[in-house]
Design a protein around this motif. Structure first.
Motif, mmCIF file in Angstrom:
data_model
loop_
_atom_site.group_PDB
_atom_site.id
_atom_site.type_symbol
_atom_site.label_atom_id
_atom_site.label_comp_id
_atom_site.label_asym_id
_atom_site.label_seq_id
_atom_site.Cartn_x
_atom_site.Cartn_y
_atom_site.Cartn_z
ATOM 1 N N ARG A 1 0.827 -1.219 0.000
ATOM 2 C CA ARG A 1 0.000 0.000 0.000
ATOM 3 C C ARG A 1 0.863 1.272 0.000
ATOM 4 N NH1 ARG A 1 -2.234 -2.537 4.621
ATOM 5 N NH2 ARG A 1 -4.071 -3.822 4.151
ATOM 6 N N THR A 2 2.120 1.145 0.388
ATOM 7 C CA THR A 2 2.999 2.307 0.519
ATOM 8 C C THR A 2 3.066 3.092 -0.788
ATOM 9 O OG1 THR A 2 4.308 1.031 2.105
ATOM 10 C CG2 THR A 2 5.295 3.051 1.232
ATOM 11 N N ARG A 3 2.928 4.440 -0.668
ATOM 12 C CA ARG A 3 2.926 5.297 -1.857
ATOM 13 C C ARG A 3 4.319 5.930 -2.021
ATOM 14 N NH1 ARG A 3 -2.365 6.388 -3.382
ATOM 15 N NH2 ARG A 3 -1.664 8.195 -4.582
ATOM 16 N N ASP A 4 5.188 5.258 -2.730
ATOM 17 C CA ASP A 4 6.534 5.796 -2.942
ATOM 18 C C ASP A 4 7.074 5.507 -4.340
ATOM 19 O OD1 ASP A 4 6.886 3.078 -2.681
ATOM 20 O OD2 ASP A 4 8.402 3.175 -1.109
ATOM 21 N N ILE A 5 6.196 5.137 -5.269
ATOM 22 C CA ILE A 5 6.630 4.908 -6.645
ATOM 23 C C ILE A 5 5.891 5.894 -7.551
ATOM 24 C CG2 ILE A 5 6.730 3.270 -8.559
ATOM 25 C CD1 ILE A 5 7.035 1.033 -6.633
ATOM 26 N N ASP A 6 6.598 6.943 -7.951
ATOM 27 C CA ASP A 6 6.020 7.984 -8.815
ATOM 28 C C ASP A 6 4.732 8.554 -8.222
ATOM 29 O OD1 ASP A 6 8.107 7.492 -10.568
ATOM 30 O OD2 ASP A 6 6.955 6.066 -11.763
ATOM 31 N N GLY A 7 4.683 8.706 -6.895
ATOM 32 C CA GLY A 7 3.515 9.275 -6.243
ATOM 33 C C GLY A 7 2.342 8.334 -6.110
ATOM 34 N N GLU A 8 2.500 7.078 -6.500
ATOM 35 C CA GLU A 8 1.426 6.091 -6.419
ATOM 36 C C GLU A 8 1.833 4.973 -5.462
ATOM 37 O OE1 GLU A 8 0.623 4.673 -10.310
ATOM 38 O OE2 GLU A 8 -0.356 6.520 -10.978
ATOM 39 N N SER A 9 0.873 4.151 -5.100
ATOM 40 C CA SER A 9 1.183 2.997 -4.263
ATOM 41 C C SER A 9 1.940 1.954 -5.085
ATOM 42 C CB SER A 9 -0.103 2.382 -3.702
ATOM 43 O OG SER A 9 -0.900 1.856 -4.749
ATOM 44 N N ARG A 10 2.652 1.103 -4.374
ATOM 45 C CA ARG A 10 3.429 0.058 -5.050
ATOM 46 C C ARG A 10 2.521 -0.901 -5.811
ATOM 47 N NH1 ARG A 10 7.086 -1.147 0.379
ATOM 48 N NH2 ARG A 10 8.156 0.892 0.421
ATOM 49 N N ILE A 11 1.355 -1.210 -5.251
ATOM 50 C CA ILE A 11 0.452 -2.134 -5.937
ATOM 51 C C ILE A 11 -0.104 -1.497 -7.204
ATOM 52 C CG2 ILE A 11 -1.594 -1.449 -4.634
ATOM 53 C CD1 ILE A 11 -0.701 -5.000 -5.849
ATOM 54 N N SER A 12 -0.356 -0.177 -7.189
ATOM 55 C CA SER A 12 -0.844 0.503 -8.399
ATOM 56 C C SER A 12 0.212 0.458 -9.492
ATOM 57 C CB SER A 12 -1.215 1.953 -8.075
ATOM 58 O OG SER A 12 -2.279 2.017 -7.156
ATOM 59 N N ALA A 13 1.468 0.698 -9.130
ATOM 60 C CA ALA A 13 2.551 0.625 -10.109
ATOM 61 C C ALA A 13 2.672 -0.790 -10.676
ATOM 62 C CB ALA A 13 3.860 1.057 -9.463
ATOM 63 N N ALA A 14 2.523 -1.796 -9.799
ATOM 64 C CA ALA A 14 2.617 -3.184 -10.259
ATOM 65 C C ALA A 14 1.468 -3.528 -11.197
ATOM 66 C CB ALA A 14 2.626 -4.121 -9.059
ATOM 67 N N LYS A 15 0.253 -3.069 -10.882
ATOM 68 C CA LYS A 15 -0.896 -3.340 -11.753
ATOM 69 C C LYS A 15 -0.715 -2.696 -13.123
ATOM 70 C CE LYS A 15 -4.519 -3.945 -8.233
ATOM 71 N NZ LYS A 15 -5.801 -3.409 -7.717
ATOM 72 N N GLN A 16 -0.246 -1.447 -13.133
ATOM 73 C CA GLN A 16 -0.028 -0.776 -14.413
ATOM 74 C C GLN A 16 1.031 -1.507 -15.232
ATOM 75 O OE1 GLN A 16 0.626 3.467 -14.164
ATOM 76 N NE2 GLN A 16 1.649 3.518 -16.162
ATOM 77 N N ALA A 17 2.104 -1.926 -14.549
ATOM 78 C CA ALA A 17 3.151 -2.677 -15.243
ATOM 79 C C ALA A 17 2.607 -3.990 -15.802
ATOM 80 C CB ALA A 17 4.316 -2.939 -14.293
ATOM 81 N N PHE A 18 1.766 -4.682 -15.024
ATOM 82 C CA PHE A 18 1.178 -5.940 -15.486
ATOM 83 C C PHE A 18 0.332 -5.712 -16.725
ATOM 84 C CE2 PHE A 18 1.320 -9.739 -12.515
ATOM 85 C CZ PHE A 18 2.545 -9.371 -11.990
ATOM 86 N N ASN A 19 -0.476 -4.642 -16.743
ATOM 87 C CA ASN A 19 -1.305 -4.358 -17.916
ATOM 88 C C ASN A 19 -0.443 -4.123 -19.149
ATOM 89 O OD1 ASN A 19 -3.747 -4.628 -16.573
ATOM 90 N ND2 ASN A 19 -3.846 -2.461 -16.006
ATOM 91 N N ASP A 20 0.661 -3.370 -18.971
ATOM 92 C CA ASP A 20 1.566 -3.120 -20.103
ATOM 93 C C ASP A 20 2.186 -4.425 -20.594
ATOM 94 O OD1 ASP A 20 1.015 -0.443 -19.814
ATOM 95 O OD2 ASP A 20 2.845 0.010 -18.690
ATOM 96 N N VAL A 21 2.574 -5.269 -19.638
ATOM 97 C CA VAL A 21 3.217 -6.534 -20.013
ATOM 98 C C VAL A 21 2.230 -7.465 -20.703
ATOM 99 C CG1 VAL A 21 4.271 -8.625 -19.082
ATOM 100 C CG2 VAL A 21 4.966 -6.383 -18.214
ATOM 101 N N LEU A 22 1.010 -7.562 -20.181
ATOM 102 C CA LEU A 22 0.009 -8.454 -20.773
ATOM 103 C C LEU A 22 -0.323 -8.062 -22.205
ATOM 104 C CD1 LEU A 22 -2.388 -8.869 -17.701
ATOM 105 C CD2 LEU A 22 -0.779 -10.556 -18.612
ATOM 106 N N ASP A 23 -0.263 -6.761 -22.512
ATOM 107 C CA ASP A 23 -0.515 -6.316 -23.889
ATOM 108 C C ASP A 23 0.611 -6.711 -24.837
ATOM 109 O OD1 ASP A 23 -2.983 -5.138 -23.431
ATOM 110 O OD2 ASP A 23 -2.116 -3.202 -22.868
ATOM 111 N N ALA A 24 1.810 -6.935 -24.271
ATOM 112 C CA ALA A 24 2.978 -7.169 -25.120
ATOM 113 C C ALA A 24 3.495 -8.602 -25.092
ATOM 114 C CB ALA A 24 4.103 -6.221 -24.690
#
Length: 426
Positions: free
Chosen positions: A52-75
């Motif tokens: 839950r910690t918000r220290d990755i580009d102003g977002e929580s770590r889980i939000s950054a991981a979800k966004q990364a997963f979406n990018d990866v799943l598309d590719a």
């Protein structure tokens, strides 16, 4: 009568056509190459409470991981079978025993349905503990079976909270299975203790560790690792070296993996024909805490124990793997002159030794990972080749040095005496 003849002729034509069709179809099917097994990847995501910690580009770590997963799943490449496993996603309580079993497969390894996989990831919320060891064991079971390349990508922000099951030991046990499964780790927190644990997990299986602190870095690195799984690789063959030359397994040209305990010897055997050159190299991974000074020695010896050539390397704790290699050319003159007689191969034994040492608290089993490369090529035609001179054996080089020193000493002494004689005369 005419109708019967026409009917018979028609049937014959139909049968002939079918036979011709089958005749052309069967060879075509037989000529089709066998389909290669699809590479398998499982993404293991930490969904523990600290995400839950918000220290990755102003977002929580889980939000950054979800966004990364979406990018990866598309590719994800079409040929890759991908799955997703979570750890710490379901149990919010304080019961350690229950929390340390909190890992499940979110999306099964197989052909990817991008929409379904994204929907499953979107439902995740930071919840519980960090059972990295059990999650790795579950992921290894998810990827079991088949000859395809297999890769686990672990994304976490903390060290395992479920000891005494050490995830580094779990990774070593997975590597010892001989299933050629690679674990790559990505750490979301630049912490020395976390980095040490994730590095140990990765190196135990030949994987990599990467520290990421931005969403785009996380997306790019996971994409790279998934793409790497789709690249054709040489699958090493698991072997088991013996304790003596006489019992050593016979190896052909290729790539092999083994395990070697600290301070123990491993023996292998290679048959070298006249006119061939043996090229052997070995890498030993320091996948656990060892003392700073260590070395690796690879020797080629005859079956009677005479050393032919050796290669050695030493380290001082600044590297996690150490390699050594050797070359042994066998002359064509060793072949039988009679062209009707097949030349006899020489059995060359390879002895692998190490001088690692470790604290008493460090487990010695399973042994450290070993990667052995054997190659047999045409021996050099020209004697100018260093290996053809046998310099690697040491005797030629030692003799040349002694002869050079003797000549240099004689010349220096003669010149000195001459200069003294001239000085006295003048």
């Amino acid at each position: 009568m005419i109708i019967r003849k026409r009917l018979t002729a028609g049937v014959c034509v139909v049968l002939a056509t079918l036979a011709a069709g089958l005749g052309t179809a069967l060879p075509a099917a037989a000529d089709e190459p066998p389909t290669a097994a699809s590479p398998k990847v499982e993404l293991v995501l930490d969904v523990s409470g600290s995400m839950r910690t918000r220290d990755i580009d102003g977002e929580s770590r889980i939000s950054a991981a979800k966004q990364a997963f979406n990018d990866v799943l598309d590719a994800v490449p079409e040929e890759v079978e991908l799955g997703i496993r979570t750890l710490g996603a379901d149990y919010p309580g304080d019961d350690r025993k229950v929390g340390c079993k909190d890992t499940r497969q979110l999306y099964p390894v197989g052909p990817l349905d991008r929409t379904e996989a994204k929907t499953a990831v979107a439902t995740l919320a930071p919840t519980g503990w960090t059972p990295i060891g059990p999650a790795l064991l579950g992921a290894a079971d998810d990827l079991e079976g088949g000859d395809a390349t297999r890769r686990i990508v672990l994304i976490t922000d903390g060290e395992d909270t479920c000891g005494p099951l050490d995830p580094c030991e779990v990774a070593r046990d997975i590597a010892a299975r001989g299933i050629h499964l690679v674990i790559d780790t990505l750490g979301l927190v630049p912490n020395a203790k976390i980095r040490q644990q994730l590095t140990c997990i990765a190196e135990a299986t030949g994987g990599t560790y990467t520290a990421v602190q931005h969403t785009d870095e996380l997306s790019g690195r996971v994409k790279q690792l998934v793409d790497r799984a789709a690249e054709p690789v040489i699958t090493p063959v698991a072997t088991e070296g013996a304790g003596s030359c006489s019992a050593a397994p016979e190896l052909k040209a290729g790539l092999y993996t083994d395990r070697q305990e600290i301070g123990k010897h491993r023996w292998y055997r290679v048959d070298v024909l006249p006119g061939q050159e043996l090229r052997a190299s070995v890498s030993v991974g320091a996948d656990r805490a060892v003392h700073d000074d260590y070395g690796v020695l690879l020797r080629a010896v005859t079956t009677h124990g005479r050393e032919i050539v050796r290669g050695a390397e030493s380290g001082t704790g600044r590297t996690d793997a150490i390699s050594a290699g050797l070359r042994y050319p066998k002359s064509e003159q060793d072949a039988v002159d009679d062209s009707d007689v097949k030349p006899a191969a020489e059995a060359v034994c390879l002895q692998l030794s190490n001088s690692f040492s470790a604290p008493a608290s460090v487990k010695t089993t399973p042994g450290m990972p070993v990667e052995l490369t054997i190659d047999l090529v045409d021996a050099p035609d020209e004697a100018a080749d260093v290996a053809a001179f046998g310099l690697g054996r040491g005797w030629w080089l030692l003799g040349a040095m002694v002869l050079t020193g003797l000549i240099a000493g004689l010349l220096f002494g003669w010149i000195s005496r001459w200069r003294v004689a001239v000085w006295r005369t003048n």
